[in-house]
Design a protein around this motif. Structure first.
Motif, PDB file in Angstrom:
ATOM      1  N   MET A  90       0.835  -1.123   0.106  1.00  0.00           N
ATOM      2  CA  MET A  90      -0.261   0.082  -0.092  1.00  0.00           C
ATOM      3  C   MET A  90       0.979   1.416  -0.015  1.00  0.00           C
ATOM      4  N   GLY A  91       2.057   1.020   0.436  1.00  0.00           N
ATOM      5  CA  GLY A  91       2.796   2.306   0.580  1.00  0.00           C
ATOM      6  C   GLY A  91       2.571   3.389   1.946  1.00  0.00           C
ATOM      7  N   LEU A  92       3.241   4.393   1.987  1.00  0.00           N
ATOM      8  CA  LEU A  92       3.101   5.272   3.110  1.00  0.00           C
ATOM      9  C   LEU A  92       1.909   6.255   2.826  1.00  0.00           C
ATOM     10  N   VAL A  93       1.284   6.546   3.986  1.00  0.00           N
ATOM     11  CA  VAL A  93      -0.003   7.475   3.887  1.00  0.00           C
ATOM     12  C   VAL A  93       0.411   8.934   4.558  1.00  0.00           C
ATOM     13  N   TYR A  94       0.066   9.891   4.002  1.00  0.00           N
ATOM     14  CA  TYR A  94       0.263  11.220   4.908  1.00  0.00           C
ATOM     15  C   TYR A  94      -0.863  12.058   4.806  1.00  0.00           C
ATOM     16  N   ALA A  95      -1.278  12.932   5.584  1.00  0.00           N
ATOM     17  CA  ALA A  95      -2.166  13.833   5.946  1.00  0.00           C
ATOM     18  C   ALA A  95      -1.607  15.090   6.369  1.00  0.00           C
ATOM     19  N   ASN A  96      -2.448  16.187   5.834  1.00  0.00           N
ATOM     20  CA  ASN A  96      -2.161  17.667   6.346  1.00  0.00           C
ATOM     21  C   ASN A  96      -2.693  17.752   7.662  1.00  0.00           C
ATOM     22  N   ILE A  97      -2.078  17.938   8.627  1.00  0.00           N
ATOM     23  CA  ILE A  97      -2.693  18.280   9.727  1.00  0.00           C
ATOM     24  C   ILE A  97      -2.168  19.725  10.573  1.00  0.00           C
ATOM     25  N   THR A  98      -2.833  20.294  11.430  1.00  0.00           N
ATOM     26  CA  THR A  98      -2.571  21.382  11.938  1.00  0.00           C
ATOM     27  C   THR A  98      -2.358  21.383  13.494  1.00  0.00           C
ATOM     28  N   LEU A  99      -1.410  21.701  14.301  1.00  0.00           N
ATOM     29  CA  LEU A  99      -1.277  21.412  15.781  1.00  0.00           C
ATOM     30  C   LEU A  99      -1.053  22.815  16.398  1.00  0.00           C
ATOM     31  N   SER A 100      -1.853  23.037  17.546  1.00  0.00           N
ATOM     32  CA  SER A 100      -1.753  23.932  18.193  1.00  0.00           C
ATOM     33  C   SER A 100      -1.636  23.801  19.582  1.00  0.00           C
ATOM     34  N   ASN A 101      -1.646  25.149  20.617  1.00  0.00           N
ATOM     35  CA  ASN A 101      -1.580  24.910  21.760  1.00  0.00           C
ATOM     36  C   ASN A 101      -2.876  25.655  22.275  1.00  0.00           C
ATOM     37  N   PRO A 102      -3.896  24.941  22.806  1.00  0.00           N
ATOM     38  CA  PRO A 102      -5.216  25.402  23.042  1.00  0.00           C
ATOM     39  C   PRO A 102      -5.374  26.256  24.384  1.00  0.00           C
ATOM     40  N   ILE A 103      -4.241  26.403  25.173  1.00  0.00           N
ATOM     41  CA  ILE A 103      -4.072  27.180  26.292  1.00  0.00           C
ATOM     42  C   ILE A 103      -3.635  28.574  25.979  1.00  0.00           C
TER      43      ILE A 103
END
Length: 90
Positions: A1-14
């Motif tokens: 199947m190969g490698l799978v990537y996703a566009n994500i966003t990380l943040s500090n909710p505090i």
């Protein structure tokens, strides 16, 4: 199947004044935790909650910081979680 990537966003909710981090990240369907590199934890000013012992893919054990909270966004969904500080890519 190969490698799978996703566009994500990380943040500090505090601390909403900090800029979020967007990344094209590797999806590991066998992973139990979100793993982020140290520079991301520093940029988001995430607090270490505890140390956790983890077993990595080669079978070795490692003691890693567990930080949080982290807000993770993917497409039109979001959640709050913690993250292990492990590796050098998100």
């Amino acid at each position: 199947m190969g490698l799978v990537y996703a566009n994500i966003t990380l943040s500090n909710p505090i601390n909403g004044n900090l800029k979020s981090i967007s990344s094209n990240s590797l999806v590991d369907t066998g992973a139990v935790h979100l793993c982020i590199p140290e520079h991301v934890a520093i940029q988001l000013q995430l607090k270490e909650l505890e140390k956790r012992e983890v077993t990595i893919a080669d079978g070795s054990k490692k003691l890693c910081p567990y930080v949080g909270p982290v807000k993770l966004q993917f497409q039109n969904r979001s959640c709050f979680t913690g993250a292990l500080v492990l590796g050098d890519a998100i």
